[in-house]
Each structure stands twice: as C-alpha cells, then as structure tokens.
Design an enzyme around this catalytic site. Structure first.
Site, PDB file in Angstrom:
ATOM      1  N   PHE A  66      -0.444  -5.341 -13.341  1.00 39.85           N
ATOM      2  CA  PHE A  66      -0.584  -3.965 -13.822  1.00 39.85           C
ATOM      3  C   PHE A  66      -1.979  -3.709 -14.391  1.00 39.85           C
ATOM      4  O   PHE A  66      -2.500  -2.600 -14.306  1.00 39.85           O
ATOM      5  CB  PHE A  66       0.483  -3.670 -14.883  1.00 39.85           C
ATOM      6  N   VAL A  90       3.299  -9.813  -7.505  1.00 36.50           N
ATOM      7  CA  VAL A  90       4.446  -9.184  -8.149  1.00 36.50           C
ATOM      8  C   VAL A  90       5.666  -9.542  -7.313  1.00 36.50           C
ATOM      9  O   VAL A  90       5.768  -9.122  -6.160  1.00 36.50           O
ATOM     10  CB  VAL A  90       4.287  -7.653  -8.238  1.00 36.50           C
ATOM     11  N   ILE A  91       6.563 -10.340  -7.872  1.00 36.96           N
ATOM     12  CA  ILE A  91       7.744 -10.788  -7.139  1.00 36.96           C
ATOM     13  C   ILE A  91       8.926  -9.882  -7.480  1.00 36.96           C
ATOM     14  O   ILE A  91       9.191  -9.592  -8.643  1.00 36.96           O
ATOM     15  CB  ILE A  91       8.063 -12.263  -7.472  1.00 36.96           C
ATOM     16  N   HIS A  97      11.593  -2.174 -11.810  1.00 40.27           N
ATOM     17  CA  HIS A  97      10.292  -2.473 -12.409  1.00 40.27           C
ATOM     18  C   HIS A  97       9.268  -2.846 -11.324  1.00 40.27           C
ATOM     19  O   HIS A  97       8.122  -2.411 -11.361  1.00 40.27           O
ATOM     20  CB  HIS A  97      10.458  -3.613 -13.422  1.00 40.27           C
ATOM     21  N   PHE A 122      -7.443  -4.796  -2.303  1.00 35.62           N
ATOM     22  CA  PHE A 122      -6.069  -5.042  -2.743  1.00 35.62           C
ATOM     23  C   PHE A 122      -5.610  -6.393  -2.192  1.00 35.62           C
ATOM     24  O   PHE A 122      -5.169  -6.493  -1.051  1.00 35.62           O
ATOM     25  CB  PHE A 122      -5.162  -3.916  -2.236  1.00 35.62           C
TER      26      PHE A 122
END
Length: 158
Positions: A66, A90-91, A97, A122
C-alpha cells in the site's frame, strides 16, 4: 497473457536501451519479504546485466505494498532518477482487503508515473496463494522482478 503460459524472465531484447548513465529507484515492500527480496534480487541482477552501474541504483523499503506509490513518488520527484521500479506482493486472503489494496496500489503507481512523466513500473504480484507467489518470484514462471527491470529499461528507450 496469463503467467501460467509465460515465463516472466523471458523477454525480447528489442528496444533495450543503453542504461550506463541511467539512475534507477527501486521501492521494495517489506511485507511478504521472502517474495519481495527475490523480486529485488532479480531486478537488481537484470539492471546490472544490462549495463546499469550499481551506484546508480537506489533501494528504498516501505512497510507494505500500500505504501509503494508514496515511496515511488518520493523517488520519482528526484530529477536524477530516470525510472522507478515498485516491487511488492499482495496475497489473496479471506476478505475484500486484497481487492482494495491491489486497486489502490495499481492506481497509485500509475498516477506517479503520469505525474512525473517517467517510467514507474508495477512489479507487484497479486497471487491467490503463497505457492503462486513463489512460482512468480524465481520459480517455475520466472521472476516478476526481472520483468519489471526489463520494462523500466525498455521504457527509457521509448
């Protein structure tokens, strides 16, 4: 193309520019560090293999994915930085979320590149589970860090 059909470390050598004098910022998420350290290692090795000087590569860590856009912005605003590579993972969990974080990170990184008119890449994995992350961080699907570094190099040659 789905990464299950492509090795992230295989790429065309077309449009590879001379990066000997270029400076790169790499922002690395500390969350899921087993994965992000592998992404960083591949990105660093790729930049060096293509001619970047080690003292022209600046690494900054952020707590999680984030925070990648703000870390990228801090590097991108430096005139001497030519490109920024954002590395995170990010899993998918049991809640929404994941969706909010992935969306915010993707939009934030895009906005930084547009704001500073320089490549901001990215290099964030968004797998469903740990094994998929490992497969894309040096496993059977190659390494997203390598792909992110190549993207930065190619964008500098645009």
């Amino acid at each position: 193309m789905a990464t299950s059909l492509k090795n992230l470390s295989q790429h065309s050598n077309a449009n590879i520019s001379d990066i000997k004098a270029r400076k790169f910022g790499i922002v690395v998420s500390e969350w899921n560090d087993e994965i992000t350290e592998s992404l960083y290692g591949a990105a660093l090795e790729t930049l060096l293999r293509h001619g970047a000087k080690e003292n022209n590569i600046y690494r900054k860590n952020v707590p999680g994915s984030f925070e990648l856009p703000l870390g990228a912005q801090w590097l991108a605003k430096l005139e001497e930085i030519d490109a920024v590579i954002c590395l995170g993972c990010v899993i998918q969990g049991e809640t929404r979320h994941f969706d909010f974080i992935c969306s915010a990170v993707a939009h934030g990184i895009t906005e930084v590149g547009l704001k500073y008119d320089k490549p901001v890449i990215f290099g964030v994995l968004t797998p469903e589970n740990q094994q998929q992350a490992l497969d894309r961080a040096g496993g059977k699907h190659g390494n997203k860090g390598d792909e992110a570094a190549i993207s930065a190099i190619k964008m500098l040659g645009f």
